[in-house]
Each structure stands twice: as structure tokens, then as C-alpha cells.
Design a protein around this motif. Structure first.
Motif, PDB file in Angstrom:
ATOM      1  N   GLY A 147       0.763  -1.242   0.000  1.00  0.00           N
ATOM      2  CA  GLY A 147       0.000   0.000   0.000  1.00  0.00           C
ATOM      3  C   GLY A 147       0.791   1.287   0.000  1.00  0.00           C
ATOM      4  O   GLY A 147       0.210   2.350   0.224  1.00  0.00           O
ATOM      5  N   TRP A 148       2.086   1.235  -0.241  1.00  0.00           N
ATOM      6  CA  TRP A 148       2.835   2.488  -0.365  1.00  0.00           C
ATOM      7  C   TRP A 148       2.293   3.250  -1.571  1.00  0.00           C
ATOM      8  O   TRP A 148       2.090   2.661  -2.645  1.00  0.00           O
ATOM      9  CB  TRP A 148       4.325   2.207  -0.547  1.00  0.00           C
ATOM     10  N   SER A 149       2.063   4.550  -1.407  1.00  0.00           N
ATOM     11  CA  SER A 149       1.465   5.338  -2.487  1.00  0.00           C
ATOM     12  C   SER A 149       2.398   6.461  -2.917  1.00  0.00           C
ATOM     13  O   SER A 149       3.092   7.073  -2.096  1.00  0.00           O
ATOM     14  CB  SER A 149       0.117   5.913  -2.043  1.00  0.00           C
TER      15      SER A 149
ATOM     16  N   LEU B 147       7.073   9.783  -2.655  1.00  0.00           N
ATOM     17  CA  LEU B 147       6.373   8.888  -1.730  1.00  0.00           C
ATOM     18  C   LEU B 147       5.423   9.724  -0.883  1.00  0.00           C
ATOM     19  O   LEU B 147       5.854  10.579  -0.114  1.00  0.00           O
ATOM     20  CB  LEU B 147       7.372   8.143  -0.854  1.00  0.00           C
ATOM     21  N   ARG B 148       4.114   9.462  -1.018  1.00  0.00           N
ATOM     22  CA  ARG B 148       3.114  10.272  -0.330  1.00  0.00           C
ATOM     23  C   ARG B 148       2.583   9.620   0.939  1.00  0.00           C
ATOM     24  O   ARG B 148       2.286  10.300   1.921  1.00  0.00           O
ATOM     25  CB  ARG B 148       1.945  10.558  -1.298  1.00  0.00           C
ATOM     26  N   GLY B 149       2.430   8.318   0.913  1.00  0.00           N
ATOM     27  CA  GLY B 149       1.812   7.677   2.065  1.00  0.00           C
ATOM     28  C   GLY B 149       2.314   6.265   2.306  1.00  0.00           C
ATOM     29  O   GLY B 149       2.619   5.529   1.371  1.00  0.00           O
ATOM     30  N   VAL B 150       2.405   5.892   3.593  1.00  0.00           N
ATOM     31  CA  VAL B 150       2.827   4.558   4.012  1.00  0.00           C
ATOM     32  C   VAL B 150       1.845   4.069   5.070  1.00  0.00           C
ATOM     33  O   VAL B 150       1.661   4.733   6.101  1.00  0.00           O
ATOM     34  CB  VAL B 150       4.256   4.596   4.601  1.00  0.00           C
ATOM     35  N   PRO B 151       1.161   2.943   4.856  1.00  0.00           N
ATOM     36  CA  PRO B 151       0.237   2.439   5.879  1.00  0.00           C
ATOM     37  C   PRO B 151       0.960   2.157   7.201  1.00  0.00           C
ATOM     38  O   PRO B 151       2.091   1.670   7.198  1.00  0.00           O
ATOM     39  CB  PRO B 151      -0.296   1.147   5.248  1.00  0.00           C
ATOM     40  N   HIS B 152       0.308   2.495   8.305  1.00  0.00           N
ATOM     41  CA  HIS B 152       0.821   2.253   9.656  1.00  0.00           C
ATOM     42  C   HIS B 152       2.252   2.769   9.840  1.00  0.00           C
ATOM     43  O   HIS B 152       3.173   2.015  10.190  1.00  0.00           O
ATOM     44  CB  HIS B 152       0.763   0.755   9.979  1.00  0.00           C
ATOM     45  N   PRO B 153       2.460   4.044   9.596  1.00  0.00           N
ATOM     46  CA  PRO B 153       3.831   4.601   9.670  1.00  0.00           C
ATOM     47  C   PRO B 153       4.427   4.525  11.064  1.00  0.00           C
ATOM     48  O   PRO B 153       5.652   4.585  11.216  1.00  0.00           O
ATOM     49  CB  PRO B 153       3.631   6.055   9.232  1.00  0.00           C
ATOM     50  N   GLU B 154       3.590   4.373  12.093  1.00  0.00           N
ATOM     51  CA  GLU B 154       4.119   4.354  13.461  1.00  0.00           C
ATOM     52  C   GLU B 154       5.091   3.192  13.689  1.00  0.00           C
ATOM     53  O   GLU B 154       5.990   3.266  14.544  1.00  0.00           O
ATOM     54  CB  GLU B 154       2.976   4.284  14.474  1.00  0.00           C
TER      55      GLU B 154
ATOM     56  N   ASP C 179      12.286   8.130   6.394  1.00  0.00           N
ATOM     57  CA  ASP C 179      12.095   9.481   5.862  1.00  0.00           C
ATOM     58  C   ASP C 179      11.518   9.327   4.455  1.00  0.00           C
ATOM     59  O   ASP C 179      12.207   8.862   3.535  1.00  0.00           O
ATOM     60  CB  ASP C 179      13.430  10.225   5.808  1.00  0.00           C
ATOM     61  N   LYS C 180      10.236   9.692   4.280  1.00  0.00           N
ATOM     62  CA  LYS C 180       9.575   9.491   2.989  1.00  0.00           C
ATOM     63  C   LYS C 180      10.293  10.218   1.854  1.00  0.00           C
ATOM     64  O   LYS C 180      10.249   9.787   0.699  1.00  0.00           O
ATOM     65  CB  LYS C 180       8.120   9.940   3.069  1.00  0.00           C
ATOM     66  N   GLY C 181      10.957  11.317   2.192  1.00  0.00           N
ATOM     67  CA  GLY C 181      11.667  12.066   1.158  1.00  0.00           C
ATOM     68  C   GLY C 181      12.844  11.313   0.561  1.00  0.00           C
ATOM     69  O   GLY C 181      13.334  11.673  -0.515  1.00  0.00           O
ATOM     70  N   GLU C 182      13.287  10.277   1.238  1.00  0.00           N
ATOM     71  CA  GLU C 182      14.427   9.511   0.748  1.00  0.00           C
ATOM     72  C   GLU C 182      14.017   8.352  -0.154  1.00  0.00           C
ATOM     73  O   GLU C 182      14.882   7.690  -0.730  1.00  0.00           O
ATOM     74  CB  GLU C 182      15.228   8.947   1.924  1.00  0.00           C
ATOM     75  N   TYR C 183      12.709   8.124  -0.317  1.00  0.00           N
ATOM     76  CA  TYR C 183      12.271   6.933  -1.050  1.00  0.00           C
ATOM     77  C   TYR C 183      11.228   7.224  -2.132  1.00  0.00           C
ATOM     78  O   TYR C 183      10.179   6.588  -2.207  1.00  0.00           O
ATOM     79  CB  TYR C 183      11.738   5.882  -0.074  1.00  0.00           C
ATOM     80  N   PRO C 184      11.494   8.180  -3.017  1.00  0.00           N
ATOM     81  CA  PRO C 184      10.594   8.353  -4.162  1.00  0.00           C
ATOM     82  C   PRO C 184      10.843   7.243  -5.185  1.00  0.00           C
ATOM     83  O   PRO C 184      11.862   6.533  -5.109  1.00  0.00           O
ATOM     84  CB  PRO C 184      11.031   9.708  -4.724  1.00  0.00           C
ATOM     85  N   LEU C 185       9.920   7.084  -6.117  1.00  0.00           N
ATOM     86  CA  LEU C 185      10.204   6.208  -7.247  1.00  0.00           C
ATOM     87  C   LEU C 185      11.415   6.762  -7.986  1.00  0.00           C
ATOM     88  O   LEU C 185      11.551   7.973  -8.154  1.00  0.00           O
ATOM     89  CB  LEU C 185       9.000   6.139  -8.190  1.00  0.00           C
TER      90      LEU C 185
END
Length: 429
Positions: A117-119, A126-133, A140-146
Motif C-alpha cells: 500500500g505504499w502510495s 512517496l506520499r503515504g505509508v500504511p501504519h507509519p508508526e 524518511d519518505k523524502g528519501e524513497y521516491p520512485l
């Protein structure tokens, strides 16, 4: 030019072979079709190391429009974002590598991995990650774009590359740009549009098809059945092997084969008589209210350009369609034939273009089955005589230097020599 007649290497192994020695001025070694090790090197040194065509802008016309394709064997998604910028993104989630897009074409607001479900946004972020806690502070979402490739366009053609330090696309295309500009005139005053495609595979190496686009020598032999199916005027027009056309090396592996010189510039000589095969179309356009100048411009464009343009390594602008090759393995290649129509143009004109495409390049047409069988037979024959060479010397004695490179007569193997010299340059760099 002197012809190199040195003896071929004696059964060299894939690991010890001198790649530079496999391409001579007038020939190429058969192992270029058959050696799996060479194929693997091509994916790295050619398809991951130069500009590769991925789309026409009409295929991603609006924000959210996308198509999935490949750069070499690596799956990518071509998509236009909300700021109208085109991106080419590796089609794999940054989490566990599942593809984020399986449709060939479509429209979307985002790409969502079906596994966890990574979106991702249209720009690959990378905009969203289920259950980020569960990640605490370790993600760091900024480090993992497509992964995003470098993208540039020319004449509505979109190219991508893995290399950030590569020369600008315009420099890579060089003299081919003027031929691309001429090819795009077949819109008859309208923008051109990719209206659809069909795909097929043949059991042969990708370079066999690469050679074919500027190979005029085969046309009256392989396409004899097609020539017997057209009217007399068209048959005379396509009898070009002994005509005034030419093949020209445009540099960087690109080449052009001019078959019908009077149809190079579709905006020229619009006062010429309408060919008999287009008489009904011209009359239909007149009845729709188009003035005579526009009728002639549209009709002339419908027949397509009088040349084939080969852009190394994977795209041909041929008559009135794009032919795209995708290497699958050393002995398997996928071909896409994409028909070009007039975006917003008269339905009658686009219908005529589709019928012409179906007649020759369609899956039930004459050209595709005949060509693909010839390619298959080349691959089959390449298994015989492992130390034999593929001859590329036709037209070599009469080749001449031009402003853009060098040229030979219309049946010369100038285009193939151009492609293989570029192959040699990239494979040995």
C-alpha cells in the motif's frame, strides 16, 4: 573505403572476445545475434547508457495520463504530472520492489503498490505509508521516491536516460532532428496523435529488426505479395530500389532511408494531382466543407512520409507509424507498431490512415508477417556457422560524404553500418 578482409576470430569465448573486433567497416560477427553474454552487456552499455525513446506526447496528453513501457529490460512508467511535466519512473515500489503499475495505459491520480500500500504521487514522490508508526523515526519518505530518469523531448518525442551526465538530447539527435520535423508534418495541419498499437514478438535478436528499417534491398523480395495487392500507380511509386532515393548515416547510429523523394516534405508541391487511390477521400473532404488547399494538404499527409527514420537504439519513424523495438532476450524481441493519426482531424482522413496501416503493418496485413518471418529465419540461420560474418558491404564503394554524414544509394547498407559503428562505440567505451 578499403574493405577489411581479416579472418574472423577462432571460436572466441564470451569472456575473452574483443568486442571491438566484432564490428568491422563492412561486416559484423554472427555472435552479435546469438551470444547471451553480449546481450547482457548491451542492456548495460547501450540501453542504460544512452537516450531511449519512451513515448509520444499525445500518449500522455493530460495530467494523470500514463503509459507503462521499458527502457531496455527495465520497466518504467511515463506520466504527466499536474504541473504538465513528464516523468519517467522506474516501475518498482521502493519498499519490496513490486510494480506499482500493470496497465499499459490509463489515467490516475497516484500509483499505489498492491503489496503493502505504499502510495506515490505523479512526480514519483512517496506520499503515504500504511501504519507509519511501526517505522518510528527510521523512515524518511523524502528519501524513497520512485526512481526517476532524466527526460527530454524533441518534436513531441519523449526520450529518457539513466545517465545524468549524458549530452543533451538535441545533441544526441544531431542531423536527425530535421527529419523528425519533416515526419511530424503528416498531421496535415493538425497535431499528430498515436491512435493505437499492436504488439507482437518474434524469436530473434533486437538488432535484426534495427537493421530492417533502412533496408531498402529487401523490399521487392520480401514484400512482393504486398506489391501485388496495390494499384498500379502505387506499385510504380514503391518501385524505389533503382530510383533516386538514398540512405544517409546521420551520426550516433541514426539513419534515414529516402524512398520517395517527392514525399519527403509533405507541405511541398500541394498542387500535384491527387493520386487515384485517394480520389474518394478527397471528394469526401470537399463535401465536408474543406477548401481545396486543405483537402490537398490532408490527402497528401494521409499517405505518410516518403522516408524511414531510424533513431538508435529503439525507435523508427516509418512512413505513417512508429515502430518500437524492445529487447527481451538474446533471441526474442517485442515490436510495437503504433499508428499515427491527425488529432482533431477529419474522421474520413483518419479512417483512411488506419486502413493503410492495417493493409501493410496491421496484424492481418502484408508487411508484418513477411518481415517477421524473415527476421525469424535470420536468427535461425545465425545458429549455423558460428564463425561466419553478417555482410554489411552493399553500397560501400559508392558511398559519399555529405553535410550530415555519409550516404549511399537507396538499397545501400549505410544505415546498418551506422548502427553497428554506434554499437561498437558504446560497447567498447
Amino acid at each position: 573505403m578499403a574493405i577489411d578482409v581479416k579472418a574472423p576470430p577462432a571460436s572466441p569465448s564470451a569472456t575473452s572476445r574483443d568486442l571491438a573486433d566484432l564490428v568491422r567497416a563492412d561486416r559484423a560477427h554472427t555472435s552479435l545475434y546469438t551470444d547471451p553474454a553480449i546481450f547482457e552487456q548491451e542492456m548495460d552499455r547501450i540501453f542504460a547508457n544512452c537516450w531511449v525513446w519512451v513515448a509520444h506526447v499525445s500518449e500522455v496528453k493530460e495530467a494523470g495520463d500514463y503509459k507503462s513501457t521499458y527502457v531496455g529490460r527495465q520497466p518504467v512508467v511515463v506520466v504527466r504530472d499536474r504541473k504538465q511535466k513528464i516523468h519517467v519512473l522506474l516501475n518498482r515500489c521502493r519498499h519490496r520492489a513490486a510494480t506499482v503499475c500493470e496497465e499499459k495505459k490509463g489515467k490516475t491520480n497516484s500509483f499505489v503498490c498492491p503489496y503493502h500500500g505504499w502510495s506515490y504521487g505523479l512526480d514519483g514522490s512517496l506520499r503515504g505509508v500504511p501504519h507509519p508508526e511501526s517505522y518510528g523515526q527510521c523512515l524518511d519518505k523524502g528519501e524513497y521516491p520512485l526512481k526517476s530518469l532524466r527526460v527530454e523531448e524533441y518534436a513531441g518525442m519523449v526520450f529518457a536516460t539513466f545517465r545524468e551526465d549524458i549530452e543533451p538530447l538535441a545533441d544526441w539527435l544531431g542531423p536527425a532532428k530535421k527529419w523528425m520535423d519533416l515526419f511530424m508534418r503528416q498531421g496535415g495541419g493538425y497535431p499528430i496523435k498515436v491512435a493505437g498499437e499492436h504488439r507482437f514478438r518474434f524469436p530473434g535478436n533486437w538488432k535484426i529488426q534495427l537493421e530492417n528499417t533502412t533496408d531498402g534491398y529487401h523490399f521487392p523480395v520480401v514484400h512482393k505479395s504486398f506489391l501485388s495487392s496495390v494499384d498500379e500507380q502505387t506499385e510504380r511509386m514503391l518501385d524505389f530500389v533503382n530510383g533516386p532515393g538514398f540512405v544517409e548515416d546521420l551520426g550516433n547510429g541514426h539513419s534515414v532511408m529516402v524512398m520517395i523523394p517527392e514525399l519527403v516534405d509533405l507541405e511541398d508541391n500541394l498542387d500535384a494531382p491527387v493520386p487515384a487511390r485517394f480520389a474518394e477521400l478527397a471528394e469526401e473532404l470537399r463535401k465536408e466543407g474543406h477548401d481545396e488547399a486543405k483537402v490537398r494538404r490532408i490527402v497528401r499527409a494521409v499517405g505518410g512520409s516518403g522516408f524511414n527514420l531510424n533513431l538508435f537504439p529503439n525507435i523508427a519513424c516509418s512512413m505513417a507509424f512508429f515502430r518500437v523495438l524492445r529487447p527481451v532476450s538474446v533471441n526474442e524481441t517485442e515490436i510495437h507498431h503504433a499508428v499515427i493519426t491527425m488529432d482533431g482531424g477529419p474522421a474520413a482522413a483518419n479512417r483512411a490512415r488506419l486502413r493503410l496501416h492495417e493493409h501493410f503493418q496491421g496484424p492481418m496485413g502484408f508487411g508484418t508477417p513477411d518481415d517477421s518471418e524473415a527476421w525469424e529465419r535470420v536468427q535461425k540461420g545465425a545458429q549455423a556457422g558460428t564463425d561466419l560474418w553478417i555482410l554489411l558491404n552493399r553500397g560501400l564503394p559508392g558511398e559519399r560524404i555529405t553535410e550530415d554524414g555519409r550516404a549511399g544509394d537507396v538499397s545501400a547498407e549505410t544505415g546498418m553500418r551506422a548502427a553497428y559503428q554506434q554499437w561498437k562505440k558504446l560497447m567498447t567505451a
